[in-house]
Design a protein around this motif. Structure first.
Motif, PDB file in Angstrom:
ATOM      1  N   VAL A   1       7.702   9.262   0.562  1.00  0.00           N
ATOM      2  CA  VAL A   1       6.427   8.550   0.434  1.00  0.00           C
ATOM      3  C   VAL A   1       5.414   9.475  -0.209  1.00  0.00           C
ATOM      4  N   THR A   2       4.820   9.037  -1.306  1.00  0.00           N
ATOM      5  CA  THR A   2       3.843   9.851  -2.036  1.00  0.00           C
ATOM      6  C   THR A   2       2.441   9.264  -2.024  1.00  0.00           C
ATOM      7  N   SER A   3       2.301   7.983  -1.673  1.00  0.00           N
ATOM      8  CA  SER A   3       0.984   7.350  -1.755  1.00  0.00           C
ATOM      9  C   SER A   3       0.809   6.333  -0.630  1.00  0.00           C
ATOM     10  N   ILE A   4      -0.367   6.393   0.024  1.00  0.00           N
ATOM     11  CA  ILE A   4      -0.783   5.388   1.009  1.00  0.00           C
ATOM     12  C   ILE A   4      -2.174   4.912   0.604  1.00  0.00           C
ATOM     13  N   ASP A   5      -2.266   3.644   0.254  1.00  0.00           N
ATOM     14  CA  ASP A   5      -3.539   3.076  -0.202  1.00  0.00           C
ATOM     15  C   ASP A   5      -3.839   1.809   0.600  1.00  0.00           C
ATOM     16  N   LEU A   6      -4.698   1.947   1.585  1.00  0.00           N
ATOM     17  CA  LEU A   6      -5.122   0.817   2.413  1.00  0.00           C
ATOM     18  C   LEU A   6      -6.622   0.628   2.336  1.00  0.00           C
ATOM     19  N   HIS A   7      -7.227   1.022   1.222  1.00  0.00           N
ATOM     20  CA  HIS A   7      -8.685   0.955   1.115  1.00  0.00           C
ATOM     21  C   HIS A   7      -9.159  -0.497   1.059  1.00  0.00           C
ATOM     22  N   ASN A   8     -10.392  -0.687   1.466  1.00  0.00           N
ATOM     23  CA  ASN A   8     -11.010  -2.013   1.474  1.00  0.00           C
ATOM     24  C   ASN A   8     -11.991  -2.108   0.316  1.00  0.00           C
ATOM     25  N   PRO A   9     -11.691  -2.908  -0.708  1.00  0.00           N
ATOM     26  CA  PRO A   9     -12.593  -2.986  -1.867  1.00  0.00           C
ATOM     27  C   PRO A   9     -13.843  -3.809  -1.607  1.00  0.00           C
TER      28      PRO A   9
ATOM     29  N   SER B   1      -0.135  10.685  12.938  1.00  0.00           N
ATOM     30  CA  SER B   1       1.238  10.312  12.596  1.00  0.00           C
ATOM     31  C   SER B   1       1.525  10.513  11.115  1.00  0.00           C
ATOM     32  N   LEU B   2       0.495  10.625  10.276  1.00  0.00           N
ATOM     33  CA  LEU B   2       0.709  10.774   8.833  1.00  0.00           C
ATOM     34  C   LEU B   2       1.044  12.206   8.444  1.00  0.00           C
ATOM     35  N   VAL B   3       0.826  13.145   9.366  1.00  0.00           N
ATOM     36  CA  VAL B   3       1.001  14.558   9.036  1.00  0.00           C
ATOM     37  C   VAL B   3       2.450  14.877   8.674  1.00  0.00           C
ATOM     38  N   SER B   4       3.401  14.103   9.197  1.00  0.00           N
ATOM     39  CA  SER B   4       4.821  14.379   8.928  1.00  0.00           C
ATOM     40  C   SER B   4       5.251  13.947   7.541  1.00  0.00           C
ATOM     41  N   ILE B   5       4.372  13.253   6.802  1.00  0.00           N
ATOM     42  CA  ILE B   5       4.725  12.811   5.446  1.00  0.00           C
ATOM     43  C   ILE B   5       4.326  13.928   4.486  1.00  0.00           C
ATOM     44  N   LYS B   6       5.198  14.894   4.330  1.00  0.00           N
ATOM     45  CA  LYS B   6       4.857  16.176   3.721  1.00  0.00           C
ATOM     46  C   LYS B   6       4.517  16.109   2.241  1.00  0.00           C
ATOM     47  N   LEU B   7       5.105  15.169   1.500  1.00  0.00           N
ATOM     48  CA  LEU B   7       4.891  15.133   0.053  1.00  0.00           C
ATOM     49  C   LEU B   7       3.857  14.093  -0.359  1.00  0.00           C
ATOM     50  N   LEU B   8       3.025  13.695   0.572  1.00  0.00           N
ATOM     51  CA  LEU B   8       1.977  12.721   0.275  1.00  0.00           C
ATOM     52  C   LEU B   8       0.948  13.334  -0.686  1.00  0.00           C
TER      53      LEU B   8
ATOM     54  N   GLY C   1       0.778  -1.228   0.000  1.00  0.00           N
ATOM     55  CA  GLY C   1       0.000   0.000   0.000  1.00  0.00           C
ATOM     56  C   GLY C   1       0.811   1.279   0.000  1.00  0.00           C
ATOM     57  N   ILE C   2       2.149   1.171  -0.025  1.00  0.00           N
ATOM     58  CA  ILE C   2       3.017   2.352   0.032  1.00  0.00           C
ATOM     59  C   ILE C   2       3.730   2.523  -1.306  1.00  0.00           C
ATOM     60  N   ALA C   3       3.777   3.755  -1.794  1.00  0.00           N
ATOM     61  CA  ALA C   3       4.541   4.080  -3.000  1.00  0.00           C
ATOM     62  C   ALA C   3       5.394   5.309  -2.718  1.00  0.00           C
ATOM     63  N   CYS C   4       6.573   5.349  -3.320  1.00  0.00           N
ATOM     64  CA  CYS C   4       7.528   6.430  -3.064  1.00  0.00           C
ATOM     65  C   CYS C   4       7.985   7.060  -4.373  1.00  0.00           C
ATOM     66  N   ASP C   5       8.557   8.238  -4.246  1.00  0.00           N
ATOM     67  CA  ASP C   5       9.215   8.884  -5.372  1.00  0.00           C
ATOM     68  C   ASP C   5      10.474   8.090  -5.716  1.00  0.00           C
ATOM     69  N   ASN C   6      10.663   7.762  -6.980  1.00  0.00           N
ATOM     70  CA  ASN C   6      11.777   6.908  -7.392  1.00  0.00           C
ATOM     71  C   ASN C   6      13.138   7.536  -7.155  1.00  0.00           C
ATOM     72  N   GLN C   7      13.211   8.851  -7.114  1.00  0.00           N
ATOM     73  CA  GLN C   7      14.495   9.521  -6.974  1.00  0.00           C
ATOM     74  C   GLN C   7      14.794   9.893  -5.529  1.00  0.00           C
ATOM     75  N   THR C   8      13.809  10.491  -4.843  1.00  0.00           N
ATOM     76  CA  THR C   8      14.067  11.026  -3.502  1.00  0.00           C
ATOM     77  C   THR C   8      13.735  10.049  -2.390  1.00  0.00           C
ATOM     78  N   GLY C   9      12.893   9.061  -2.651  1.00  0.00           N
ATOM     79  CA  GLY C   9      12.470   8.136  -1.612  1.00  0.00           C
ATOM     80  C   GLY C   9      11.336   8.651  -0.761  1.00  0.00           C
TER      81      GLY C   9
END
Length: 798
Positions: free
Chosen positions: A167-175, A193-200, A157-165
């Motif tokens: 975290v840009t995406s958090i996907d934990l949705h329930n389909p 706790s998610l507030v510190s992930i500035k580039l989300l 559920g986590i995706a990051c920027d390929n260059q900087t590392g």
């Protein structure tokens, strides 16, 4: 710059993940031929601010089954081999050793740098934030088992920027919110706790089981473009939406079923500042009130709006008319009233419009459908106050796939221009005041349509569902209907159709639902009628005069769930082709001329049934001592020739009718304990003997109790007063003695009381006057004494 990290021989740092270590091991194997005792590497020093490094001795080879690791290992191995052999060619023995050692160090450094965050691995601060988030979750099924190790970019559920590392995406949705609840009882505290992930930029926690109040600190995620906090299964609420206005980059906002009831009409002002917004989903949020105008309408990009199932108690806002990019609008069941603005038809990009179930929305249909909306594909105006005639111009809406104007006040006829809607799949005009004859197009449940089904009906090749129930359509079903290869639902019940059932029905390979019940159809139903119906789930032909002529060895191509053949001629044998219908849930073969016994294999099917109707046949023999049946089912076997003892049932049922058979013996004294949820119980017209079990007083939901026309003796149980929902009590034509229990007078819902033709004595209890709904009282042919009470004569009509 941090201090150099010195790592002793034979040790390694956990700053390297398993993939990097495996690459290092593979390289070590490739070069081990060059690493002899003269050039043993004792220590490696690397100065870096991003990671710590490892020693080269003491390596062990591991196997890795992941494709990524294997591919990277082979690439490094191939490179190392090429350089190594070049060194062997150009150098002597001593040069070979030297070159090998240098290569080993260089490739070790390359591997380490490849794993560093500067090349796309997870930032340490964000890894810790995610772990803090995880620790706040209740995860009983360990769905976040992958959230371990040092590279959070590889976590589920986590995706990051390929260059900087970053975290840009958090996907934990329930389909699957109706089936799963991934993080039950997880509260809102962990969201901070998610507030510190500035580039989300992407956050989707929809239907994941979170509860509590959504914190306003989420407004600090200023890079957020996609936010979905929908919570259809667990209570999640918001006290204030002002924080949303800080998410200036937001394009997608979904808060379906989040409780916003405390916010009031000002909710729209916070959202109105989101000038980049393209989708807004606020289904069933408890919203009340909606601003009729906005100081500045920033919704120029808004293309999808879902505000359905709220309670605005408002007219349609004027700013709706300025949503020029709108493609999809759903305000069904939103508590809107007043006129539907004709100007809505100026929204030329609109393809989906649902104004259904607002009850008090009004419009003149001929004006509303006079023009515009040339791209409209879905139009739902059901359950409002739309009046007038269906205009000829409706034929210009050639993109329409779904048109529903059911339960309004339409009058007049159906224009023939509706036949030009070549893409139309669903048409429902149920519950209007349409009175003219059926035009050159079908699809209109429960109106007052007359006429016949046209032969050219089979030319509407895109038609998927045809609902014409409850009209006055006459004549035969046209054979051309077999040309509708996409048809999955055909409902022609409750008309005046006659003639035979065309065998071309068997060509409808997509058909799942077929209902021609309550007509005047005659003739034979053969195997040809089912030849390609492999997907058939519902088949109903009851209340006709059809003859079922199917071979006993025939194996149906379908697995039907509901089968209703009542009043058709199925017998005299019990239908053997039912044997493979393992998905059967409802079976009605009542009044079907069956004079056979029930085969033993049938009871293997009955455990799935929640409706079984074998009534009004001449079925003979005895029933099994224990019948397997679904809980809370309905079992009707009245008017047959069944004999022996009354059967026991594997589960509780709601309706049990075994009347007018030849059952004998006693009623089980525990019947009320085994069947406490019965609503209807009829064992009348048998040869039952013994006393009425007092346990019947435990059937607290019983509406009808009929034990008449048996050989029962003893007294009427005094605890029948527990049956507070009882509406009909029939104990006539037995050998009951004693007095009429005064407690019967507490049955305030009782409408019918039959105690005639017994041996009851004493006076009529005065408590019966409390049965204020009593309409029928039959106490004749007993040994009652006393006079007819005055209260009873006052209830007898003049």
């Amino acid at each position: 710059m941090s201090r150099p990290t010195r790592v002793h021989k034979g040790c390694y740092s956990q700053a390297l993940d398993d993939s990097s270590m495996e690459n290092l091991f593979t390289l070590g194997v490739a070069l081990q031929v060059a690493l002899d005792s003269h050039y043993s590497i004792k220590n490696i020093f690397v100065d870096t601010s991003r990671t710590s490094y490892v020693a080269a001795d003491g390596l062990r080879v591991k196997l890795d089954d992941t494709i990524t690791s294997i591919r990277r290992s082979l690439e490094f191995l191939d490179l190392a081999r090429g350089v190594f052999f070049k060194a062997m060619t150009n150098s002597g023995s001593s040069g070979i050793h030297t070159m090998a050692a240098i290569m080993f160090v260089l490739f070790t450094i390359l591997l380490i740098l490849d794993a560093a965050p500067g090349r796309g691995a997870c930032l340490e601060s964000e890894r810790k934030a995610l772990l803090q988030f995880k620790h706040g979750l209740f995860d009983p099924e360990n769905r976040l088992f992958s959230w371990q190790g040092y590279d959070c970019c590889t976590w589920r559920g986590i995706a990051c920027d390929n260059q900087t590392g970053d975290v840009t995406s958090i996907d934990l949705h329930n389909p699957y919110p109706d089936v799963l609840n991934p993080f039950p009882n997880s509260t809102d505290e962990f969201l901070n706790s998610l507030v510190s992930i500035k580039l989300l930029t992407y956050l989707n926690l929809s239907n994941a089981g979170f509860s509590g109040t959504i914190p306003a600190q989420l407004g600090n995620l200023s890079s957020l473009q996609y936010l979905d906090l929908s919570s259809r299964e667990t209570p999640l609420s918001v006290d204030d939406l002002q924080w949303l206005s800080r998410l200036s980059s937001l394009t997608h906002l979904a808060m379906d079923s989040v409780d916003l009831s405390l916010i009031g009409p000002q909710w729209i002002h916070s959202i109105g500042r989101l000038s980049s917004l393209t989708e807004l989903h606020m289904y069933s949020c408890g919203l009340s009130g909606i601003a009729q105008s906005l100081p500045v309408v920033n919704f120029t990009k808004l293309s999808v709006v879902d505000l359905s199932m709220n309670n605005f108690n408002s007219t349609i806002p004027g700013w709706f008319l300025n949503l020029s990019s709108l493609i999809h609008m759903d305000v069904g069941g939103a508590g809107l009233h007043g006129f539907i603005p004709v100007e809505l038809s100026n929204l030329h990009n609109l393809r989906y419009l649902d104004l259904s179930m607002n009850v008090n929305l009004t419009a003149d249909c001929s004006m509303l459908l006079s023009g515009g909306w040339r791209r409209i594909e879905y139009l739902n105006l059901m359950s409002n106050q739309v009046s007038g005639n269906l205009p000829v111009s409706v034929g210009n809406f050639t993109s329409l796939v779904w048109l529903n104007i059911a339960y309004n006040n339409l009058e007049g006829g159906i224009p023939s221009s509706i036949g030009k809607l070549c893409n139309l799949k669903i048409l429902s005009l149920t519950g209007n005041n349409l009175t003219l004859e059926l035009p050159q197009f079908p699809g209109l449940d429960y109106n007052q349509l007359t006429g016949v089904l046209p032969e050219w009906l089979g030319e509407i090749r895109n038609l998927q569902a045809l609902f014409l129930n409850g009209n006055s359509i006459q004549g035969p079903i046209p054979p051309s209907i077999g040309n509708l290869s996409l048809l999955f639902a055909l409902a022609l019940a409750e008309n005046n159709l006659n003639g035979t059932l065309p065998p071309t029905i068997g060509q409808l390979s997509k058909l799942k639902h077929f209902d021609v019940s309550s007509n005047q159809l005659t003739g034979i139903v053969s195997e040809a009628h089912f030849s390609k119906l492999s997907g058939l789930e519902y088949f109903s032909i009851f209340s006709n005069s059809l003859v079922i002529n199917l071979s006993s060895s025939w194996v149906p191509p379908f697995q039907v769930q509901e089968l209703r053949l009542g009043s058709s001629e199925v017998g005299p044998q019990f239908p053997a082709w039912l044997q493979n219908q393992t998905r059967l849930q409802q079976l009605d073969i009542s009044n079907a001329s069956i004079s056979d016994s029930i085969p033993s294999w049938f009871w293997d099917l009955s455990s799935n049934l929640y409706l079984l109707n074998l009534s009004f046949n001449q079925i003979k023999g005895q029933l099994p001592n224990l019948i397997s049946i679904t809980p809370y089912s309905q079992l009707d076997m009245k008017s047959n020739l069944l004999s022996g003892s009354l059967p026991n049932l594997s589960n509780v049922v709601e309706i049990l009718d075994l009347s007018d058979n030849q059952f004998s013996g006693h009623i089980s004294p525990d019947i009320g304990l085994m069947q406490p949820y019965l609503i209807y119980l009829s064992l009348s017209g048998n040869n039952l003997s013994g006393e009425i079990p007092t346990s019947i007083g435990n059937m607290l939901g019983l509406h009808v109790l009929d034990l008449s026309r048996n050989n029962l003796d003893g007294v009427i149980p005094g605890n029948l007063h527990n049956l507070t929902y009882l509406m009909a009590l029939d104990l006539k034509t037995n050998s009951l003695s004693g007095t009429i229990p005064p407690s019967i007078g507490s049955l305030q819902r009782l409408q019918s009381l039959h105690l005639s033709n017994n041996m009851l004595s004493g006076a009529m209890p005065s408590s019966l006057q409390n049965c204020s709904y009593l309409e029928m009282l039959d106490l004749g042919d007993n040994f009652l004494d006393g006079s007819i009470p005055i209260w009873l004569t006052s209830k007898i009509p003049g």
